[in-house]
Design an enzyme around this catalytic site. Structure first.
Site, PDB file in Angstrom:
ATOM      1  N   SER A  51      96.232 120.782   9.517  1.00 56.93           N
ATOM      2  CA  SER A  51      96.372 121.408   8.196  1.00 56.93           C
ATOM      3  C   SER A  51      97.257 120.579   7.267  1.00 56.93           C
ATOM      4  O   SER A  51      98.096 119.797   7.708  1.00 56.93           O
ATOM      5  CB  SER A  51      96.981 122.804   8.337  1.00 56.93           C
ATOM      6  OG  SER A  51      96.296 123.557   9.299  1.00 56.93           O
TER       7      SER A  51
HETATM    8  N1  SAH Z   1      97.175 124.605  13.340  1.00 54.29           N
HETATM    9  C1  SAH Z   1      96.334 123.453  13.519  1.00 54.29           C
HETATM   10  C2  SAH Z   1      95.118 123.549  12.642  1.00 54.29           C
HETATM   11  C3  SAH Z   1      93.914 123.358  13.441  1.00 54.29           C
HETATM   12  S1  SAH Z   1      92.365 123.593  12.662  1.00 54.29           S
HETATM   13  C4  SAH Z   1      97.112 122.185  13.311  1.00 54.29           C
HETATM   14  O1  SAH Z   1      98.250 122.235  12.818  1.00 54.29           O
HETATM   15  O2  SAH Z   1      96.621 121.121  13.676  1.00 54.29           O
HETATM   16  C5  SAH Z   1      91.858 125.111  13.406  1.00 54.29           C
HETATM   17  C6  SAH Z   1      91.668 125.111  14.895  1.00 54.29           C
HETATM   18  O3  SAH Z   1      91.217 126.412  15.257  1.00 54.29           O
HETATM   19  C7  SAH Z   1      90.636 124.135  15.430  1.00 54.29           C
HETATM   20  O4  SAH Z   1      91.215 123.299  16.386  1.00 54.29           O
HETATM   21  C8  SAH Z   1      89.565 125.039  16.042  1.00 54.29           C
HETATM   22  O5  SAH Z   1      88.964 124.498  17.213  1.00 54.29           O
HETATM   23  C9  SAH Z   1      90.359 126.275  16.369  1.00 54.29           C
HETATM   24  N2  SAH Z   1      89.587 127.502  16.508  1.00 54.29           N
HETATM   25  C10 SAH Z   1      88.517 127.916  15.789  1.00 54.29           C
HETATM   26  N3  SAH Z   1      88.105 129.119  16.200  1.00 54.29           N
HETATM   27  C11 SAH Z   1      88.933 129.495  17.214  1.00 54.29           C
HETATM   28  C12 SAH Z   1      89.024 130.645  18.043  1.00 54.29           C
HETATM   29  N4  SAH Z   1      88.177 131.673  17.937  1.00 54.29           N
HETATM   30  N5  SAH Z   1      89.996 130.686  18.978  1.00 54.29           N
HETATM   31  C13 SAH Z   1      90.880 129.661  19.114  1.00 54.29           C
HETATM   32  N6  SAH Z   1      90.840 128.536  18.359  1.00 54.29           N
HETATM   33  C14 SAH Z   1      89.882 128.460  17.418  1.00 54.29           C
END
Ligand code: SAH
Length: 211
Positions: free
Chosen positions: A60
């Protein structure tokens, strides 16, 4: 304050963007974002922008991490659930500001990389799990705070159920292809109140079935 000009610039942009909580600003400054992005993007790690982390996912934007973290109003004693570990960067920030963080990621490879990066920083107050975070983590509930870092069409009911009384849930809600509204949901005496904190753009929360 660290004198690295890139960090100073990022902190300035966060302040201008509305992050006023000095604990959050310090956590951003002290967490090496370059360790959480692929090596080829390390030079951009202190820029205020999202970056690809593989598997069609992104780390993010720092300002969004700052605003969402600030909205959680952490004091250091809370138990936090994070849905969407991704790179583990947001997890690392939370781990500095709360007592314990449980984090769930559906893509095993991303979670494994995140676990390594957290270990490299000697972060010990984090529990991780591969799974569908929309189901929450019933065995570890209730949580004082819950943060969802992927866009949900609706707020998953298990997350509302697993939010402790007096707790705060921060979640982007809306169409994954467009801007989403960042919702701040509070539970007080069993009643929910919702505020909105502007528009964000996240990858979709993918529910049901693992990657
Ligand atoms: N907080 C993270 C942002 C990651 S982007 C950072 O700082 O890097 C969002 C993430 O959510 C992705 O890795 C994606 O695989 C995950 N995601 C999407 N749907 C999900 C779900 N139902 N349960 C767990 N993770 C999920």
């Amino acid at each position: 304050m660290n004198l690295d000009p890139r960090k100073a610039q990022l902190v300035l942009e966060m302040r201008q963007g509305g992050v006023a909580d000095t604990r959050v600003l310090s956590a951003i400054e002290e967490t090496p974002r370059d360790k959480f992005v692929p090596e080829k993007y390390a030079e951009f790690a202190w820029d205020n922008r999202p970056l690809p982390i593989g598997y069609d996912q992104t780390i993010s934007q720092p300002l969004v991490v700052g605003l969402m973290t600030q909205a959680l109003e952490l004091t250091g004693v809370e138990s936090v659930l994070e849905v969407g570990t991704g790179s583990g960067y947001q997890t690392a920030i939370l781990s500095r500001l709360a007592a314990h963080v449980c984090t769930i990621e559906r893509i095993r490879e991303l979670l494994e990389a995140a676990v390594l990066h957290l270990a490299e920083l000697s972060i010990l107050n984090v529990s991780t799990r591969v799974g569908d975070g929309a189901e929450g983590w019933p065995k570890r509930a209730p949580f004082d705070r819950i943060i969802v870092t992927a866009a949900a069409a609706e707020v998953p009911q298990p997350l509302i159920d697993q939010l402790a009384d007096g707790g705060i849930l921060v979640v982007p809600v809306g169409d994954p292809g467009a801007d989403q509204k960042l919702r701040i949901i509070r539970k007080t005496d069993g009643l929910l109140t919702t505020d909105e904190l502007g528009l964000v753009r996240f990858v979709p929360l993918v529910t049901g079935g693992l990657a």
